[in-house]
Design a protein around this motif. Sequence first.
Motif, PDB file in Angstrom:
ATOM      1  N   PRO A  20       0.816  -1.229   0.000  1.00  0.00           N
ATOM      2  CA  PRO A  20       0.000   0.000   0.000  1.00  0.00           C
ATOM      3  C   PRO A  20       0.846   1.274   0.000  1.00  0.00           C
ATOM      4  O   PRO A  20       0.477   2.252  -0.644  1.00  0.00           O
ATOM      5  CB  PRO A  20      -0.823  -0.103   1.278  1.00  0.00           C
ATOM      6  N   ILE A  21       1.981   1.266   0.686  1.00  0.00           N
ATOM      7  CA  ILE A  21       2.841   2.457   0.718  1.00  0.00           C
ATOM      8  C   ILE A  21       3.425   2.722  -0.664  1.00  0.00           C
ATOM      9  O   ILE A  21       3.417   3.856  -1.148  1.00  0.00           O
ATOM     10  CB  ILE A  21       3.938   2.318   1.789  1.00  0.00           C
ATOM     11  N   VAL A  22       3.906   1.664  -1.320  1.00  0.00           N
ATOM     12  CA  VAL A  22       4.451   1.836  -2.670  1.00  0.00           C
ATOM     13  C   VAL A  22       3.372   2.358  -3.606  1.00  0.00           C
ATOM     14  O   VAL A  22       3.597   3.287  -4.395  1.00  0.00           O
ATOM     15  CB  VAL A  22       5.061   0.517  -3.201  1.00  0.00           C
ATOM     16  N   MET A  23       2.162   1.781  -3.525  1.00  0.00           N
ATOM     17  CA  MET A  23       1.083   2.225  -4.408  1.00  0.00           C
ATOM     18  C   MET A  23       0.632   3.648  -4.082  1.00  0.00           C
ATOM     19  O   MET A  23       0.260   4.410  -4.978  1.00  0.00           O
ATOM     20  CB  MET A  23      -0.097   1.249  -4.356  1.00  0.00           C
ATOM     21  N   PHE A  24       0.684   4.019  -2.807  1.00  0.00           N
ATOM     22  CA  PHE A  24       0.368   5.397  -2.430  1.00  0.00           C
ATOM     23  C   PHE A  24       1.322   6.356  -3.148  1.00  0.00           C
ATOM     24  O   PHE A  24       0.900   7.339  -3.749  1.00  0.00           O
ATOM     25  CB  PHE A  24       0.455   5.586  -0.915  1.00  0.00           C
ATOM     26  N   PHE A  25       2.624   6.054  -3.083  1.00  0.00           N
ATOM     27  CA  PHE A  25       3.590   6.937  -3.723  1.00  0.00           C
ATOM     28  C   PHE A  25       3.499   6.887  -5.248  1.00  0.00           C
ATOM     29  O   PHE A  25       3.766   7.883  -5.917  1.00  0.00           O
ATOM     30  CB  PHE A  25       5.002   6.665  -3.213  1.00  0.00           C
ATOM     31  N   ALA A  26       3.076   5.743  -5.802  1.00  0.00           N
ATOM     32  CA  ALA A  26       2.810   5.698  -7.246  1.00  0.00           C
ATOM     33  C   ALA A  26       1.665   6.650  -7.582  1.00  0.00           C
ATOM     34  O   ALA A  26       1.712   7.376  -8.574  1.00  0.00           O
ATOM     35  CB  ALA A  26       2.471   4.270  -7.686  1.00  0.00           C
ATOM     36  N   GLY A  27       0.650   6.680  -6.718  1.00  0.00           N
ATOM     37  CA  GLY A  27      -0.458   7.614  -6.905  1.00  0.00           C
ATOM     38  C   GLY A  27      -0.026   9.054  -6.761  1.00  0.00           C
ATOM     39  O   GLY A  27      -0.474   9.923  -7.514  1.00  0.00           O
ATOM     40  N   VAL A  28       0.863   9.319  -5.816  1.00  0.00           N
ATOM     41  CA  VAL A  28       1.398  10.674  -5.643  1.00  0.00           C
ATOM     42  C   VAL A  28       2.121  11.100  -6.922  1.00  0.00           C
ATOM     43  O   VAL A  28       2.043  12.251  -7.346  1.00  0.00           O
ATOM     44  CB  VAL A  28       2.356  10.740  -4.429  1.00  0.00           C
TER      45      VAL A  28
END
Length: 160
Positions: A20-28
């Motif tokens: 989820p953290i990696v995907m959050f930053f991908a979204g950022v």
Amino acid sequence: MPFARAILSGQQMTDSLRDPIVMFFAGVGIPILAALNAQLGARLGSPAIAAAILTCTACIAALIYWSFFEHSSSIANVFAQPKHLFLGGVLFAFYIVSITTIAPRFGVGNAVFFVLLGQMVAAAVIDQFGLFGAVQNPITAMRGAGIAMMVGGLFVIQQA
């Protein structure tokens, strides 16, 4: 809900938080990508050239990642894959050219809002029917309500 269960139980916190953290930053990165590439397209006078530069840079970055972290896979295996799987590249190019062209005149926030809306709809349909080899995850009343709240939240953000 393995992520929620892990948070509640406290087990394997780092493993369950990583994705989820990696995907959050991908979204950022998506609105940042849109803003940067829109600026590059404006400066070059060509959103298509800016999109091509972004795509080439992304290709180089992916090949560098592959060379360091994925030694077991072979590029020779690429040619054995079904040709329809390469349509993802066409969709990537469409996204890059459209966001680079539209964001400067429509606004990065507005452009990303509609990208997110499209992602919500497409993800729900893909999950519902298990399309393209995805794990089938039917839209239950609870999931439907969550998707509706996310879409509603996106709408409210745009109205402010």
